[in-house]
Design a protein around this motif. Structure first.
Motif, PDB file in Angstrom:
ATOM      1  N   ARG A  47      54.218  75.373  82.609  1.00 30.72           N
ATOM      2  CA  ARG A  47      53.469  74.629  83.636  1.00 30.72           C
ATOM      3  C   ARG A  47      53.106  75.542  84.795  1.00 30.72           C
ATOM      4  O   ARG A  47      51.975  75.525  85.301  1.00 30.72           O
ATOM      5  CB  ARG A  47      54.298  73.455  84.148  1.00 30.72           C
ATOM      6  CG  ARG A  47      53.648  72.705  85.311  1.00 30.72           C
ATOM      7  CD  ARG A  47      54.500  71.534  85.765  1.00 30.72           C
ATOM      8  NE  ARG A  47      53.929  70.883  86.919  1.00 30.72           N
ATOM      9  CZ  ARG A  47      54.186  71.220  88.177  1.00 30.72           C
ATOM     10  NH1 ARG A  47      55.022  72.244  88.426  1.00 30.72           N
ATOM     11  NH2 ARG A  47      53.638  70.581  89.187  1.00 30.72           N
ATOM     12  N   ASN A  67      39.650  68.334  87.408  1.00 31.67           N
ATOM     13  CA  ASN A  67      39.550  66.895  87.155  1.00 31.67           C
ATOM     14  C   ASN A  67      40.457  66.426  86.027  1.00 31.67           C
ATOM     15  O   ASN A  67      40.842  65.268  85.991  1.00 31.67           O
ATOM     16  CB  ASN A  67      38.094  66.521  86.858  1.00 31.67           C
ATOM     17  CG  ASN A  67      37.206  66.675  88.085  1.00 31.67           C
ATOM     18  OD1 ASN A  67      37.699  66.696  89.214  1.00 31.67           O
ATOM     19  ND2 ASN A  67      35.903  66.807  87.875  1.00 31.67           N
ATOM     20  N   LEU A  69      43.495  67.468  85.452  1.00 33.67           N
ATOM     21  CA  LEU A  69      44.914  67.572  85.814  1.00 33.67           C
ATOM     22  C   LEU A  69      45.452  66.237  86.284  1.00 33.67           C
ATOM     23  O   LEU A  69      44.709  65.406  86.827  1.00 33.67           O
ATOM     24  CB  LEU A  69      45.101  68.607  86.925  1.00 33.67           C
ATOM     25  CG  LEU A  69      44.864  70.071  86.569  1.00 33.67           C
ATOM     26  CD1 LEU A  69      45.002  70.941  87.811  1.00 33.67           C
ATOM     27  CD2 LEU A  69      45.848  70.542  85.508  1.00 33.67           C
ATOM     28  N   ASP A  70      46.764  66.043  86.118  1.00 36.29           N
ATOM     29  CA  ASP A  70      47.353  64.832  86.684  1.00 36.29           C
ATOM     30  C   ASP A  70      47.397  64.989  88.205  1.00 36.29           C
ATOM     31  O   ASP A  70      47.312  66.107  88.734  1.00 36.29           O
ATOM     32  CB  ASP A  70      48.735  64.552  86.096  1.00 36.29           C
ATOM     33  CG  ASP A  70      49.783  65.582  86.480  1.00 36.29           C
ATOM     34  OD1 ASP A  70      49.957  65.835  87.681  1.00 36.29           O
ATOM     35  OD2 ASP A  70      50.431  66.129  85.574  1.00 36.29           O
ATOM     36  N   PRO A  71      47.483  63.874  88.956  1.00 36.89           N
ATOM     37  CA  PRO A  71      47.367  63.936  90.416  1.00 36.89           C
ATOM     38  C   PRO A  71      48.332  64.918  91.080  1.00 36.89           C
ATOM     39  O   PRO A  71      47.962  65.610  92.030  1.00 36.89           O
ATOM     40  CB  PRO A  71      47.661  62.493  90.847  1.00 36.89           C
ATOM     41  CG  PRO A  71      47.249  61.664  89.686  1.00 36.89           C
ATOM     42  CD  PRO A  71      47.595  62.486  88.467  1.00 36.89           C
ATOM     43  N   GLU A  72      49.570  64.996  90.584  1.00 39.73           N
ATOM     44  CA  GLU A  72      50.544  65.883  91.213  1.00 39.73           C
ATOM     45  C   GLU A  72      50.155  67.349  91.031  1.00 39.73           C
ATOM     46  O   GLU A  72      50.176  68.132  91.989  1.00 39.73           O
ATOM     47  CB  GLU A  72      51.943  65.643  90.634  1.00 39.73           C
ATOM     48  CG  GLU A  72      53.009  66.499  91.296  1.00 39.73           C
ATOM     49  CD  GLU A  72      54.405  66.168  90.826  1.00 39.73           C
ATOM     50  OE1 GLU A  72      55.342  66.881  91.223  1.00 39.73           O
ATOM     51  OE2 GLU A  72      54.571  65.200  90.055  1.00 39.73           O
ATOM     52  N   ASP A  73      49.775  67.738  89.814  1.00 39.86           N
ATOM     53  CA  ASP A  73      49.380  69.119  89.563  1.00 39.86           C
ATOM     54  C   ASP A  73      48.115  69.467  90.350  1.00 39.86           C
ATOM     55  O   ASP A  73      48.007  70.552  90.929  1.00 39.86           O
ATOM     56  CB  ASP A  73      49.144  69.347  88.073  1.00 39.86           C
ATOM     57  CG  ASP A  73      50.449  69.391  87.283  1.00 39.86           C
ATOM     58  OD1 ASP A  73      51.513  69.394  87.918  1.00 39.86           O
ATOM     59  OD2 ASP A  73      50.392  69.421  86.036  1.00 39.86           O
ATOM     60  N   LYS A  74      47.167  68.563  90.354  1.00 38.36           N
ATOM     61  CA  LYS A  74      45.916  68.808  91.092  1.00 38.36           C
ATOM     62  C   LYS A  74      46.191  68.979  92.574  1.00 38.36           C
ATOM     63  O   LYS A  74      45.644  69.877  93.222  1.00 38.36           O
ATOM     64  CB  LYS A  74      44.948  67.645  90.863  1.00 38.36           C
ATOM     65  CG  LYS A  74      43.609  67.831  91.566  1.00 38.36           C
ATOM     66  CD  LYS A  74      42.672  66.670  91.249  1.00 38.36           C
ATOM     67  CE  LYS A  74      41.328  66.842  91.954  1.00 38.36           C
ATOM     68  NZ  LYS A  74      40.403  65.724  91.635  1.00 38.36           N
ATOM     69  N   LYS A 302      52.488  55.000  75.808  1.00 40.25           N
ATOM     70  CA  LYS A 302      51.290  55.127  76.635  1.00 40.25           C
ATOM     71  C   LYS A 302      50.100  54.555  75.877  1.00 40.25           C
ATOM     72  O   LYS A 302      50.051  54.621  74.652  1.00 40.25           O
ATOM     73  CB  LYS A 302      51.030  56.604  76.968  1.00 40.25           C
ATOM     74  CG  LYS A 302      52.138  57.263  77.775  1.00 40.25           C
ATOM     75  CD  LYS A 302      51.889  58.747  77.952  1.00 40.25           C
ATOM     76  CE  LYS A 302      50.670  59.009  78.788  1.00 40.25           C
ATOM     77  NZ  LYS A 302      50.492  60.467  79.052  1.00 40.25           N
ATOM     78  N   GLN A 332      52.647  59.592  96.938  1.00 43.72           N
ATOM     79  CA  GLN A 332      51.612  59.475  95.921  1.00 43.72           C
ATOM     80  C   GLN A 332      50.218  59.505  96.546  1.00 43.72           C
ATOM     81  O   GLN A 332      49.295  60.094  95.992  1.00 43.72           O
ATOM     82  CB  GLN A 332      51.813  58.183  95.123  1.00 43.72           C
ATOM     83  CG  GLN A 332      53.064  58.192  94.247  1.00 43.72           C
ATOM     84  CD  GLN A 332      53.369  56.824  93.662  1.00 43.72           C
ATOM     85  OE1 GLN A 332      53.126  55.801  94.290  1.00 43.72           O
ATOM     86  NE2 GLN A 332      53.916  56.804  92.452  1.00 43.72           N
ATOM     87  N   LYS A 335      49.333  63.025  97.290  1.00 44.98           N
ATOM     88  CA  LYS A 335      48.989  63.768  96.083  1.00 44.98           C
ATOM     89  C   LYS A 335      47.543  63.506  95.674  1.00 44.98           C
ATOM     90  O   LYS A 335      46.846  64.391  95.185  1.00 44.98           O
ATOM     91  CB  LYS A 335      49.942  63.400  94.943  1.00 44.98           C
ATOM     92  CG  LYS A 335      51.355  63.947  95.130  1.00 44.98           C
ATOM     93  CD  LYS A 335      52.303  63.440  94.071  1.00 44.98           C
ATOM     94  CE  LYS A 335      53.717  63.949  94.324  1.00 44.98           C
ATOM     95  NZ  LYS A 335      54.694  63.402  93.347  1.00 44.98           N
TER      96      LYS A 335
END
Length: 390
Positions: A47, A67, A69-74, A302, A332, A335
């Motif tokens: 990661r 775009n 990426l998940d919100p935390e990574d972005k 999921k 959140q 983020k």
């Protein structure tokens, strides 16, 4: 320089300088096929590598590549980009040069076996200062810039020798912990470190019988940790001291002895983690460990396609019961919109409860919580002079 890690890679220098014998031990284990020449990277390492690449690539391809990426990574990638922007603004002029993923070597210093890649470099040619920035995407261990061997080696490789620069400023930015650490060192002092501590340490590694010195820091990422007799002996001695100390509690052991034992406890914890990981890798390599097996970890289900799932549920259920309309947390929200971190009105909308008391080393940057003894100190003047309460 090849694409493989150098034996004396800057990222390994903390371990190498603390335990010179680890270098030859690892090489011997590789030659005898006891450990692989190339270690399998953990999910955390993968990661980190991926996010480093995004920070580098976004400069050339724009933020649209984030775009997926998940919100935390972005958010963490955007935080790194913002950190650079703030640094450039603080310089106050345009006489600088900037580079990303810069290949560096200490060959000009007489140490050609030390080379690696520096995340971000800013050369301030007006003030003759070089800024060396390192991204740390882990959240388990806080990393500091001061006297950090990895980053000092990067700094030396960046400026080369001889150099016109007078100062190097090292930056560590760890977005997951909202942590930044900045440390400046005069180039003359960096020269002394390279030709003193670093050169001597590398020389120690190349002796016929270099010292093996176990310890929490040097053993944490050492590939030879599970094959090192010195480490096992050291951990056993520490464990024995801790269990013996239990018999002395609470009154027959000094606070200093307790502090020493607590400081050593992570060695035992890490040894157990390493042993479990070693067993897991042995099974993955086809070598059974009696009494144990590998199973798939538990995961949450999921939706394959949220839009299709929403449409199906709308036709077959009371769909309003399936959505959670609870407001997301402040963390959140930050983020999703990193700009909120500097918005005073947003910051006034939340508060943070006091966490549970946690024992940490004194060097931890968090302030100590009030205790019974500190409360006594606060009211010392009143206890000495009761009339002041009247």
């Amino acid at each position: 320089m090849s694409n493989e890690h150098a034996v004396f890679s800057p990222s390994r220098l903390e371990r190498i300088l603390a335990c010179p014998g680890s270098v030859k031990l690892i090489q011997a284990l590789i030659q005898n096929n006891h450990i692989p020449a190339k270690q399998i990277p953990s999910s955390y390492a993968l990661r980190g590598t991926r996010l480093h690449k995004f920070v580098h690539d976004v400069t050339f391809h724009g933020k649209s590549i984030l775009n997926g990426l998940d919100p935390e990574d972005k958010s963490q990638v955007l935080d790194c980009l913002e950190y650079v922007d703030m640094l450039l603004k603080s310089i106050g002029h345009s006489h600088f040069a900037i580079a990303s993923e810069l290949k560096v070597s200490l060959a000009e210093w007489g140490l050609p076996d030390i080379w690696g890649t520096s995340d971000k470099v800013v050369r301030d040619n007006a003030s003759l200062t070089v800024h060396v920035i390192d991204w740390k995407f882990g959240s388990g261990v806080q990393v500091n810039a001061e006297e950090n061997p990895q980053l000092m080696a990067y700094a030396a490789g960046v400026i080369g020798w001889p150099t016109p620069y007078k100062t190097v400023t090292i930056h560590v930015f760890q977005p997951a912990l909202d942590h930044e650490s900045i440390w400046s060192i005069p180039v003359n002092d960096l020269y002394k470190w390279v030709h003193g501590v670093l050169a001597v340490g590398i020389g120690e590694c190349q002796k016929d019988d270099p010292d093996i010195t176990p310890g929490e820091v040097q053993c944490r990422w050492c590939e030879a940790a599970n094959h090192c007799d010195m480490r096992f002996t050291y951990v056993q001695n520490v464990a024995q001291d801790i269990f013996q100390a239990q018999k002395l509690l609470p009154k027959d052991i000094t606070p200093e002895a307790i502090a020493d034992l607590i400081a050593s406890a992570p060695l035992i914890e890490q040894a157990i983690k390493d042993l479990k990981l070693f067993a897991q890798n042995e099974i993955l390599r086809g070598r059974p460990v009696p009494g144990f097996k590998l199973v798939s970890g538990r995961t949450n289900r999921k939706w394959k396609n949220e839009l299709e799932a929403t449409q199906w549920l709308a036709n077959n259920t009371k769909i309003e019961e399936l959505f959670n309309s609870k407001l997301i947390s402040p963390s959140q929200a930050e983020k999703l919109y990193s700009v909120l971190k500097r918005n005073e009105e947003f910051q006034s909308l939340w508060d943070k409860a006091e966490g549970k008391p946690t024992l940490v080393p004194e060097k931890d940057p968090r302030p100590a919580i009030p205790t019974a003894s500190s409360a006594i100190d606060v009211f010392k003047d009143y206890t000495d002079s009761p009339d002041k309460l009247e």
